[in-house]
Design a protein around this motif. Sequence first.
Motif, mmCIF file in Angstrom:
data_model
loop_
_atom_site.group_PDB
_atom_site.id
_atom_site.type_symbol
_atom_site.label_atom_id
_atom_site.label_comp_id
_atom_site.label_asym_id
_atom_site.label_seq_id
_atom_site.Cartn_x
_atom_site.Cartn_y
_atom_site.Cartn_z
ATOM 1 N N VAL A 145 -8.578 -27.658 -1.965
ATOM 2 C CA VAL A 145 -7.907 -28.565 -1.042
ATOM 3 C C VAL A 145 -7.065 -27.790 -0.034
ATOM 4 O O VAL A 145 -7.048 -28.091 1.155
ATOM 5 N N GLY A 146 -6.335 -26.774 -0.514
ATOM 6 C CA GLY A 146 -5.434 -26.041 0.367
ATOM 7 C C GLY A 146 -6.128 -25.054 1.275
ATOM 8 O O GLY A 146 -5.709 -24.828 2.412
ATOM 9 N N THR A 147 -7.221 -24.460 0.806
ATOM 10 C CA THR A 147 -7.916 -23.439 1.585
ATOM 11 C C THR A 147 -8.996 -24.015 2.476
ATOM 12 O O THR A 147 -9.218 -23.545 3.591
ATOM 13 N N GLY A 148 -9.693 -25.019 1.987
ATOM 14 C CA GLY A 148 -10.854 -25.530 2.701
ATOM 15 C C GLY A 148 -10.528 -26.132 4.052
ATOM 16 O O GLY A 148 -9.647 -26.992 4.170
ATOM 17 N N THR A 149 -11.236 -25.667 5.072
ATOM 18 C CA THR A 149 -11.049 -26.204 6.417
ATOM 19 C C THR A 149 -11.775 -27.530 6.601
ATOM 20 O O THR A 149 -11.631 -28.171 7.649
ATOM 21 N N ASP A 150 -12.558 -27.948 5.608
ATOM 22 C CA ASP A 150 -13.264 -29.219 5.688
ATOM 23 C C ASP A 150 -12.644 -30.276 4.790
ATOM 24 O O ASP A 150 -13.273 -31.289 4.484
ATOM 25 N N THR A 151 -11.397 -30.062 4.367
ATOM 26 C CA THR A 151 -10.742 -30.986 3.450
ATOM 27 C C THR A 151 -10.606 -32.382 4.049
ATOM 28 O O THR A 151 -10.667 -33.379 3.330
ATOM 29 N N ARG A 152 -10.446 -32.482 5.362
ATOM 30 C CA ARG A 152 -10.220 -33.770 6.001
ATOM 31 C C ARG A 152 -11.501 -34.580 6.154
ATOM 32 O O ARG A 152 -11.449 -35.756 6.530
ATOM 33 N N LEU A 153 -12.648 -33.983 5.875
ATOM 34 C CA LEU A 153 -13.906 -34.725 5.980
ATOM 35 C C LEU A 153 -13.977 -35.795 4.892
ATOM 36 O O LEU A 153 -13.648 -35.532 3.735
ATOM 37 N N PRO A 154 -14.403 -37.007 5.221
ATOM 38 C CA PRO A 154 -14.469 -38.083 4.218
ATOM 39 C C PRO A 154 -15.311 -37.717 3.000
ATOM 40 O O PRO A 154 -14.945 -38.046 1.866
ATOM 41 N N LEU A 155 -16.449 -37.056 3.217
ATOM 42 C CA LEU A 155 -17.309 -36.690 2.093
ATOM 43 C C LEU A 155 -16.593 -35.749 1.138
ATOM 44 O O LEU A 155 -16.689 -35.883 -0.092
ATOM 45 N N GLN A 210 -2.665 -33.704 7.588
ATOM 46 C CA GLN A 210 -1.847 -33.752 8.791
ATOM 47 C C GLN A 210 -2.384 -32.779 9.837
ATOM 48 O O GLN A 210 -2.918 -31.721 9.507
ATOM 49 N N PRO A 211 -2.245 -33.121 11.124
ATOM 50 C CA PRO A 211 -2.674 -32.185 12.182
ATOM 51 C C PRO A 211 -1.883 -30.878 12.110
ATOM 52 O O PRO A 211 -0.695 -30.874 11.789
ATOM 53 N N GLY A 212 -2.556 -29.778 12.388
ATOM 54 C CA GLY A 212 -1.894 -28.481 12.400
ATOM 55 C C GLY A 212 -1.769 -27.818 11.046
ATOM 56 O O GLY A 212 -1.007 -26.859 10.896
ATOM 57 N N TRP A 213 -2.552 -28.315 10.054
ATOM 58 C CA TRP A 213 -2.453 -27.703 8.730
ATOM 59 C C TRP A 213 -2.904 -26.242 8.746
ATOM 60 O O TRP A 213 -2.336 -25.402 8.060
ATOM 61 N N ALA A 214 -3.922 -25.935 9.541
ATOM 62 C CA ALA A 214 -4.407 -24.553 9.609
ATOM 63 C C ALA A 214 -3.312 -23.620 10.115
ATOM 64 O O ALA A 214 -3.134 -22.509 9.608
ATOM 65 N N GLN A 215 -2.550 -24.082 11.091
ATOM 66 C CA GLN A 215 -1.464 -23.256 11.608
ATOM 67 C C GLN A 215 -0.339 -23.115 10.598
ATOM 68 O O GLN A 215 0.277 -22.051 10.479
ATOM 69 N N ARG A 216 -0.067 -24.179 9.870
ATOM 70 C CA ARG A 216 0.973 -24.099 8.837
ATOM 71 C C ARG A 216 0.565 -23.150 7.718
ATOM 72 O O ARG A 216 1.386 -22.408 7.183
ATOM 73 N N ALA A 217 -0.716 -23.184 7.349
ATOM 74 C CA ALA A 217 -1.202 -22.241 6.337
ATOM 75 C C ALA A 217 -1.139 -20.819 6.858
ATOM 76 O O ALA A 217 -0.851 -19.875 6.116
#
Length: 228
Positions: A145-155, A210-217
Amino acid sequence: MTTLALTGSPLWYASRASGTLALILLTAVVALGIASGGRAAPHRVGRFEIGLLHRNLSLLTLVFLAVHGVTAVLDPFARLGWAVTVVPFGASYRPLWLGLGTAALDLLLAVIVTSALRRRLGVRRWKAVHWLAYAAWPLALFHGVGTGTDTRLPLQLWLYAGCLGTVVAAVWWRSAEAGPGRIAGRLLTAVAATAVPVVLGAFLAAGPLQPGWAQRAAATTILLGGGR
């Protein structure tokens, strides 16, 4: 008709796919181990067959975990070293979330090694280490969940929900079929299993969704990775 552009490298997609499959298999291993233990074991299927399925799923999980780790290291984007596959929280790229995955892998390796030495260690010591597999599952879940860049995808969200529901259902099934006695232990286990979806849901709402999660990580990377 719209098309989805594939911008990542083949290694990136291989890493994400193998990691997702490993999580699904680990969920099956944990749920099977919980639901088939003790008095909750099904009577129509022999324990030998259940044990064989449990072992084969565990080995298959390790295979996909190995592919996941190798492809992640070979992918030039994150620039990971081979040490991060066994040493938790040592990466310069999202060290916290990658470290959770490494810790989960280390726990599973400890279970596999002690299972091979089961006769020498004894049943009690082997069972004590075997419980680490249950701890590896939430670590692997939060890693994805924390690493994946596709976490926000519904699937992907539905996949995480399915993994959560499967393990929680197995815990509640085991508690309900355990019979009388050990009420405090059963209640504590049920509460702990229920707490995982609550914590994960709160984390998703405040973080990856939330938007900007990649930048926060990435900011976490700067703080923990020596400013790189």
